[in-house]
Design an enzyme around this catalytic site. Structure first.
Site, PDB file in Angstrom:
ATOM      1  N   ARG A  47       0.837  -1.195   0.000  1.00 41.53           N
ATOM      2  CA  ARG A  47       0.000   0.000   0.000  1.00 41.53           C
ATOM      3  C   ARG A  47       0.877   1.253   0.000  1.00 41.53           C
ATOM      4  O   ARG A  47       2.087   1.169   0.157  1.00 41.53           O
ATOM      5  CB  ARG A  47      -0.915  -0.010   1.235  1.00 41.53           C
ATOM      6  CG  ARG A  47      -1.965  -1.098   1.214  1.00 41.53           C
ATOM      7  CD  ARG A  47      -2.681  -1.247   2.547  1.00 41.53           C
ATOM      8  NE  ARG A  47      -1.843  -1.900   3.544  1.00 41.53           N
ATOM      9  CZ  ARG A  47      -2.216  -2.134   4.799  1.00 41.53           C
ATOM     10  NH1 ARG A  47      -3.412  -1.742   5.212  1.00 41.53           N
ATOM     11  NH2 ARG A  47      -1.402  -2.754   5.636  1.00 41.53           N
TER      12      ARG A  47
ATOM     13  N   LYS B 203       2.069   1.508   7.319  1.00 40.20           N
ATOM     14  CA  LYS B 203       2.369   0.631   8.457  1.00 40.20           C
ATOM     15  C   LYS B 203       3.454   1.222   9.343  1.00 40.20           C
ATOM     16  O   LYS B 203       4.200   2.116   8.956  1.00 40.20           O
ATOM     17  CB  LYS B 203       2.807  -0.751   7.956  1.00 40.20           C
ATOM     18  CG  LYS B 203       1.666  -1.564   7.373  1.00 40.20           C
ATOM     19  CD  LYS B 203       0.549  -1.797   8.375  1.00 40.20           C
ATOM     20  CE  LYS B 203       0.940  -2.764   9.462  1.00 40.20           C
ATOM     21  NZ  LYS B 203      -0.148  -2.961  10.457  1.00 40.20           N
TER      22      LYS B 203
ATOM     23  N   TYR C 293      -0.176   3.993  10.857  1.00 42.02           N
ATOM     24  CA  TYR C 293      -0.477   3.010  11.897  1.00 42.02           C
ATOM     25  C   TYR C 293       0.797   2.787  12.708  1.00 42.02           C
ATOM     26  O   TYR C 293       1.873   2.599  12.140  1.00 42.02           O
ATOM     27  CB  TYR C 293      -0.920   1.675  11.289  1.00 42.02           C
ATOM     28  CG  TYR C 293      -2.304   1.689  10.682  1.00 42.02           C
ATOM     29  CD1 TYR C 293      -3.429   1.888  11.471  1.00 42.02           C
ATOM     30  CD2 TYR C 293      -2.483   1.487   9.312  1.00 42.02           C
ATOM     31  CE1 TYR C 293      -4.703   1.903  10.916  1.00 42.02           C
ATOM     32  CE2 TYR C 293      -3.754   1.499   8.756  1.00 42.02           C
ATOM     33  CZ  TYR C 293      -4.860   1.705   9.558  1.00 42.02           C
ATOM     34  OH  TYR C 293      -6.105   1.721   9.004  1.00 42.02           O
TER      35      TYR C 293
ATOM     36  N   HIS D  46       0.576   1.004  16.253  1.00 43.76           N
ATOM     37  CA  HIS D  46       0.391  -0.235  17.033  1.00 43.76           C
ATOM     38  C   HIS D  46       1.504  -0.396  18.071  1.00 43.76           C
ATOM     39  O   HIS D  46       2.215  -1.394  18.118  1.00 43.76           O
ATOM     40  CB  HIS D  46       0.348  -1.450  16.111  1.00 43.76           C
ATOM     41  CG  HIS D  46      -0.775  -1.431  15.116  1.00 43.76           C
ATOM     42  ND1 HIS D  46      -2.103  -1.479  15.494  1.00 43.76           N
ATOM     43  CD2 HIS D  46      -0.774  -1.348  13.755  1.00 43.76           C
ATOM     44  CE1 HIS D  46      -2.865  -1.440  14.412  1.00 43.76           C
ATOM     45  NE2 HIS D  46      -2.084  -1.342  13.356  1.00 43.76           N
TER      46      HIS D  46
ATOM     47  N   GLU E 169      -4.692   4.325  14.311  1.00 46.94           N
ATOM     48  CA  GLU E 169      -5.614   3.444  15.038  1.00 46.94           C
ATOM     49  C   GLU E 169      -6.176   4.048  16.311  1.00 46.94           C
ATOM     50  O   GLU E 169      -7.077   3.466  16.922  1.00 46.94           O
ATOM     51  CB  GLU E 169      -4.935   2.102  15.350  1.00 46.94           C
ATOM     52  CG  GLU E 169      -3.860   2.140  16.415  1.00 46.94           C
ATOM     53  CD  GLU E 169      -2.477   2.476  15.877  1.00 46.94           C
ATOM     54  OE1 GLU E 169      -1.503   2.333  16.637  1.00 46.94           O
ATOM     55  OE2 GLU E 169      -2.377   2.885  14.689  1.00 46.94           O
TER      56      GLU E 169
ATOM     57  N   ASP F 256      -1.787  -7.391  15.296  1.00 41.84           N
ATOM     58  CA  ASP F 256      -1.139  -6.076  15.330  1.00 41.84           C
ATOM     59  C   ASP F 256      -1.032  -5.538  16.748  1.00 41.84           C
ATOM     60  O   ASP F 256      -0.112  -4.782  17.069  1.00 41.84           O
ATOM     61  CB  ASP F 256      -1.931  -5.061  14.491  1.00 41.84           C
ATOM     62  CG  ASP F 256      -1.506  -5.069  13.033  1.00 41.84           C
ATOM     63  OD1 ASP F 256      -0.340  -5.379  12.767  1.00 41.84           O
ATOM     64  OD2 ASP F 256      -2.336  -4.770  12.175  1.00 41.84           O
TER      65      ASP F 256
END
Length: 372
Positions: free
Chosen positions: A17, A77, A96, A98, A120, A272
């Site tokens: 992505r 990510k 993101y 995490h 998130e 995740d």
């Protein structure tokens, strides 16, 4: 306010992505900003350099220059270890993160005084998680696809067809969690003809789901006894439990896994955030599965990357308004003005600002409002 935005190519295993689309570049440039896109950053999402360049981006040959020159880096990510060297004081990172199970990444973000804003944990005015939702929808739907494939005998599974055939019963699917991931997993599993049981703590949510699916979905109140019985009879277990920003609770123990059918499959979408299955550990698309007590575990941490064109468009539809606000106002002003963005801030000026992450890592934290 003028800002330089950087869009590096993702380095996580098979992560295909990209953080901004050509349409997003066009809007940012029209607003007076400069957008640096690393060479081939969007290639695997069917968005070639020519499209970005036509939209007004500057194509940059190296990740080093993208990170070095950008005020705001927009990714998909969480950074992997080889990207940590790019961190510096004053950098704003929007992706993101995490962080709950990622102490090493948290350490570096704090040490380098990076402003880390996590997709998130951003919330909208209703309290929902608008930047997590589109990827949760995709991951939920794909969890059944990959679970069905893993049930094939050649992939180590029991050799069960989820939908069955006339005269042969369908496979049993157990879904842990009735949120966005869970409802999308249920939709696909039911569409394939499986027998589906969804487990959740919230009885009102179970009532809603019973209405949504017209009684075709079996609902079960979450407790240890019910979970153990459900997973013992399951062909496919999908873990979908989320506590925003925090480590996922371990609902399925190692002892429960040992009692599952040999060749049954676990897909832990919550991996995740550490996973909700005790035997789960992160895997990659290069090596997606492993066996524990004869049970196939699929714990890929970036499931939506398998469909990058769809995933990139779905993600950036949600993230772009926030990217534009951060660029137009600057990070600190945007954090002060937008409570949703403020809730997305996990690290700021060397301080941890997300309580669920702090609780998971047993660290001190400070509220964002006290720092801006």
């Amino acid at each position: 306010m003028y800002m330089i935005l950087g869009v590096p190519r993702e380095l996580k295993d098979h992560e295909s992505r990209v953080g901004v689309t050509p349409a997003g570049v066009h809007a940012l440039v029209a607003a007076g900003h400069t957008v640096l896109v690393e060479h081939n950053a969007g290639e695997l999402s069917a968005m070639p350099d020519d499209d970005f360049q036509a939209a007004g981006a500057e194509i940059v040959g190296s990740a080093y220059d993208v990170w070095r020159l950008a005020d705001l880096v927009v990714k998909v990510k969480e950074p992997i270890e080889q990207e940590y060297r790019h961190f510096r004081e004053g950098l704003v990172l929007f992706t993101y993160l995490h962080l709950a199970p990622a102490r090493a990444l948290t350490d570096v973000l704090l040490d380098k005084k990076v402003t880390g804003i996590a997709y998130e944990t951003v919330r909208d005015r209703t309290g929902a998680l608008p930047l997590l939702t589109p990827m949760s929808e995709i991951a939920g739907r794909m969890s059944i696809q990959v679970g069905a494939a893993c049930l094939e005998k050649e992939r180590g599974g029991r050799g069960v067809l989820l939908g069955g055939v006339p005269g042969v019963p369908p496979g049993n699917v157990v879904i842990l969690g009735g949120g966005i991931v869970g409802i999308n997993a249920a939709r696909i599993a039911l569409g394939m003809g499986a027998s589906v049981t969804l487990v959740d703590l919230n009885l009102n949510r179970l009532r809603e789901l019973d209405d949504i699916f017209g009684g075709r979905l079996h609902t079960l109140a979450s407790n240890t006894y019910n979970i153990e019985r459900a997973v013992r009879s399951a062909d496919l277990v999908v873990g979908c439990v989320l506590i925003p920003g925090a480590a996922a609770p371990r609902l399925v123990t190692r002892a429960m896994v040992a009692k599952m059918k040999k060749g049954a499959v676990i897909v832990d979408v919550a991996i995740d955030q550490g996973g909700c299955i005790e035997t789960a550990r992160p895997t990659t698309y290069s090596d997606p599965t492993y066996l524990v007590d004869g049970v196939v575990h699929y714990c890929v941490t970036n499931i939506p990357a398998a469909v990058p064109h769809t995933s990139t468009l779905a993600l950036t539809n949600a993230t772009f308004p926030y990217v534009l606000k951060l660029a137009n106002l600057g990070a600190k002003a945007a954090i002060r003005e937008d409570a949703g963005i403020a809730q997305g801030v996990n690290t700021l000026g060397g301080t941890l600002t997300c309580k669920p992450v702090a609780d998971s890592q047993q660290r001190d934290w400070q509220a964002v409002a006290e720092l801006v």
